[in-house]
Design an enzyme around this catalytic site. Structure first.
Site, PDB file in Angstrom:
ATOM      1  N   LYS B  12     -11.973 -14.895  19.018  1.00 12.79           N
ATOM      2  CA  LYS B  12     -10.881 -14.007  19.432  1.00 12.79           C
ATOM      3  C   LYS B  12     -10.143 -14.680  20.574  1.00 12.79           C
ATOM      4  CE  LYS B  12     -10.209  -9.750  18.399  1.00 12.79           C
ATOM      5  NZ  LYS B  12      -9.858  -9.419  17.012  1.00 12.79           N
ATOM      6  N   THR B  57     -14.720 -10.991  15.366  1.00 13.25           N
ATOM      7  CA  THR B  57     -13.992 -11.379  16.585  1.00 13.25           C
ATOM      8  C   THR B  57     -13.753 -10.143  17.453  1.00 13.25           C
ATOM      9  OG1 THR B  57     -11.796 -11.176  15.575  1.00 13.25           O
ATOM     10  CG2 THR B  57     -12.906 -13.307  15.366  1.00 13.25           C
ATOM     11  N   HIS B 282      13.510 -35.577  34.216  1.00 10.39           N
ATOM     12  CA  HIS B 282      14.596 -36.418  34.709  1.00 10.39           C
ATOM     13  C   HIS B 282      15.636 -35.599  35.481  1.00 10.39           C
ATOM     14  CE1 HIS B 282      12.810 -39.471  32.255  1.00 10.39           C
ATOM     15  NE2 HIS B 282      13.130 -38.883  31.116  1.00 10.39           N
TER      16      HIS B 282
END
Lengths: 330, 330, 330, 330
Positions: B12, B57, B282
């Protein structure tokens, strides 16, 4: 033609500009995301595609960078005012400019020797500003605000005595977590007045070399009154929002919202109106009964969706309501 | 059957748990996002759909909440260790557990009276941890880390003397902005050792009532050595990363990365390996020449894409390299 | 020095390139996001900051655009192979290149006359590819895949007979919604072999002018066997994934996953291994009992978090498992 | 008290509802994200925290699910109308409801046998709707729309003859890529009229069992005229937007926008007003000159930020402009 053009504007959105200024070896940083929108005499380009009145959005981008160089960035608001005035006063076809700015805060890294030019992004809320100008004396509208300031009270919040209908199943509570991502926009009283624009202070190295006395950094003009010190106003307003959230025993998020707004209006004379959109970020108490455990306000699930959404404007008595419900950041 | 099952795990993901503990009127908060993955004797469910070995789960989710109640959350690492051990030692079919945790930091709101239970989310980096356990003595692997710690040096960075080929157009620079979002993962030397798991300290109210002396909060076990104080280790490591970034005169982001890693290894005896993924965010100097202006490292455009991406592992001499290149947070 | 450099790579990430080719008045479009990572003899730059071996990431960006011009983009895989070979064979200091590509699909707008150059983004899954090369004969690794292909079965899915422990509260179900965002990566059998690289076909106008016979577009080389037709392989594999998901009566998501993988291996001889990460996007049946209504599998809440996460590799018998668990797109 | 409450509303946002209907073995799916906002007699809750007039947002959530069960979801608009009417007519304290809905489209998976209940998310644009009602006869406002419909013309677009100032450096172009993510909102002429609300058709299985003849699915009421068939109207409007984009030789994105709007107004009698926000997704031609190559409109970099942003409303002659500039989806 059976159709007509309605309200329109165009511009360059999300110009990311970082401005460094130097004070000996100590550097300062301003980090903005600037969106410019212009409107005016634009019927032709929509109807026929004639671009004669269309200043390219690429030019707006260039202007943002040139202004950052020439005037520095004393504050998001001051920078937006310069840009808006430039576009409206510089071209007959442009009648109105709206500049929206997001600002990302940086703090210095505490480090040996090299620290004067080293920064870590603060990462908390995003500061926002919207400047609108149509060229008329005293027609400036400056709205400041913030988004994503996430706050939480782990107690001191109830929700009881609410209305019920056939679809109501919610239980009352005398003690819950109250959490929200504050999104707020506040409108300043200052509207510029009849002071000639050219009195706006020139800045050197990002800081104002003011036009004499006046309110704050770079004070362009004031309707009898001084332009606010935008940065000080922002910091104080944020502080009042946090304190009002923390110090209110909450019976509803609406009440907390109102207290937050009223505190700002009470303490900040330069602000006439404030609008909030406050998601109620639900924290649900987990039912541990199936495991033989009591959850005494200890364990919560932080839910994503759905969420309550509380929106309201708080006004200084007599002030006009001008911030629209769906004002967005960019 | 011409196909075979390879490595598999299930669990889970993203269980959001907020744990409040009380110290009189003063509240403490821990805010985690916990992902559990288990592997073991799972061929049947893949081949035939038999769920006999499949702990739902949903049960893992419940376990996260029950453990938050019963043991509190002293640290992400300590909490993950408890969960991993529970799943691996509790069921024959589960041979290995991996727990990944994100932690969101909160700080107190400075406010009158009510401030002891009011918090504002810090919003800077996200702390992460990954705990892996396969049930063997001394087989714990604890990787801590952080993501999205954004830092910037406004000077003190060069990029010169690089290789060139037919497609190289980049000019050398002796003074540029160096900025990155630090994503780092560091592996602790501690692997648990042969200390019986049951000596792991029980916690009361979220804080450890330790099993005697030992290293830090809740010290489960140690391979001859004490379990680290995970919170202290995290704070110190973050501080070293920031200072190394700030204090390095940079000839390349690779060099800065290595200095950051070496400093952590040098100063934190509990850490054997650290891996970085550093985007080179950048900031391009805007060409103001067309407007008759010189840009003396004052005005930059912060670019989004593309970006350089510098990745490397720094190891304590003799340590094994175990952190995989693409380790992710969730 | 008590520290050592471990695995490292560097490159330019997320180069966005759009390539238009013309076939008379009919235009074709390829839209990629290309990330290049190189590794090799890079100890010096980390230890001392010497950039002598560092080809700038800016050069990699330029190379992407030059190659798009010169060779066209027949497929993400073919384009990545060209780039990887260029970097590895072109420079002594570069020993290995990894190119990751995302591709966004466009379809034509059905329109009068002008439609030959008008497109609408398809918006479904994102196609991905990863090409790795270290310069050795037969050492190519090409992994293709997709992300965010969201599928749902509104019936034909059970979840019963699972293991239980003290924290299990989940009820069994004989009829549920099964939904997932398919993320899959599959590894091709093709590894290049000893065919000289210069036999790679040149392309004209983005399409291959093949080097004679051979498998597909631009066939660089084959280990006894032809390079796959990457585009055909992708379309067929996606189709098999969809059909296997739809045609499997599901006893668990693990079983569905395995069927999806086995079907691909069974039907696509060019693929030896496939790995999935399948979130179980829970759709919970809303309890309408409090309102006197029966919810006969009609009304569901689509939940966000937590979610089940099922991960597994399916291999052709005898194939080596090489796709790492956390393979990401960029 | 020196402060006053201004415009306020509250509600439950982002209720995710999936509605399955069955036609024998063939299933149909509707997948919505529903946000409800109510306003009315809410001064007390803001001023004093009295919740007597506050229907909990949790109740709004329940109502969304109950209505999905009882009435099905014939269209986002029809569903929103039911919800808005329920809240406004059901409670004295509620004077106005605004319902915003996002709809995600699914298409069937072509598969053997099982395909009647298997779907793949379409993934292109998101359909949106906003329904506002204050209880008065003929006071309905229905705005439909879409977001994130990404379109691109690879030729047939110029940008020349624009205005210039001191900061203009942009070159003119006679052939560029024109690309945008269409975000559009259109307001329907239908306002409900004086037909009693109870004549709204009940739906069975998600489809309307209409109240006699009338315009479309579930026709609640009409101001002399029939309620539109919302789904047909949406599909046709989307088609006109695409075709107008493709069939316009563009001199500016403003011109293209206007043509798109005018085509919708011309062809769809039920629509009186349409508003667009069109980002100009710049595709810059890469300069390949340094590499001795000519870029004949073949290779472009797809830029992220900044972007042009073109916004305008197109009105049927005589129609009132009512869609606000910043209308958002949720």
């Amino acid at each position: 033609m059976p159709t007509t053009l309605g309200f329109n504007q165009y511009g360059k959105a999300e110009n990311r500009v970082v401005r460094i200024t130097r004070d000996g070896g100590t550097h300062h940083i301003k980090d903005l995301n600037v969106s410019v929108s212009l409107s005016g005499d634009m019927a032709d380009v929509h109807y026929s595609g004639s671009n004669a009145h269309v200043l390219p959005t690429d030019t707006m981008k260039n202007t943002v960078y040139v202004f950052a160089k020439e005037h520095g960035i004393a504050s998001a608001e001051e920078f937006g005012i310069r840009l808006a005035r430039h576009f409206v006063t510089g071209r007959d076809a442009i009648h109105r400019a709206r500049v929206r700015i997001e600002e990302y805060a940086w703090e210095r890294i505490a480090a040996a020797g090299e620290g004067e030019h080293s920064f870590v992004r603060r990462g908390q809320e995003t500061r926002v500003a919207q400047i609108t100008f149509d060229g008329a004396d005293g027609a400036w509208e400056v709205i400041s605000g913030l988004t994503d300031l996430t706050v939480l009270n782990s107690t001191g919040s109830e929700f009881r005595g609410f209305a019920r209908d056939a679809y109501t199943t919610l239980a009352e509570t005398r003690d819950r977590i109250l959490a929200t991502d504050v999104s707020a926009r506040w409108r300043h009283r200052w509207t510029g007045g009849d002071v000639p624009p050219e009195t706006v202070g020139r800045t050197v190295g990002g800081r104002a070399a003011g036009a004499g006395g006046g309110g704050g950094a770079g004070s362009p003009a004031g309707e009898g009154e001084a332009m606010p010190d935008w940065n000080e106003s922002y910091e104080q307003t944020k502080s009042h929002l946090l304190r009002a959230f923390a110090e209110t025993y909450s019976l509803s998020l609406q009440q907390t919202l109102y207290r937050m707004g009223a505190r700002v209006i009470d303490h900040r004379a330069e602000i006439d109106e404030i609008r909030f959109a406050l998601p109620n970020k639900h924290h649900f108490l987990v039912d541990l009964g199936p495991f033989g455990l009591k959850n005494d306000n200890e364990v919560y699930v932080a839910a994503d969706r759905p969420y309550g959404l509380i929106e309201a404007t708080v006004l200084r008595d007599g002030a006009e309501q001008r911030i629209p419900p769906d004002l967005t950041a960019v």
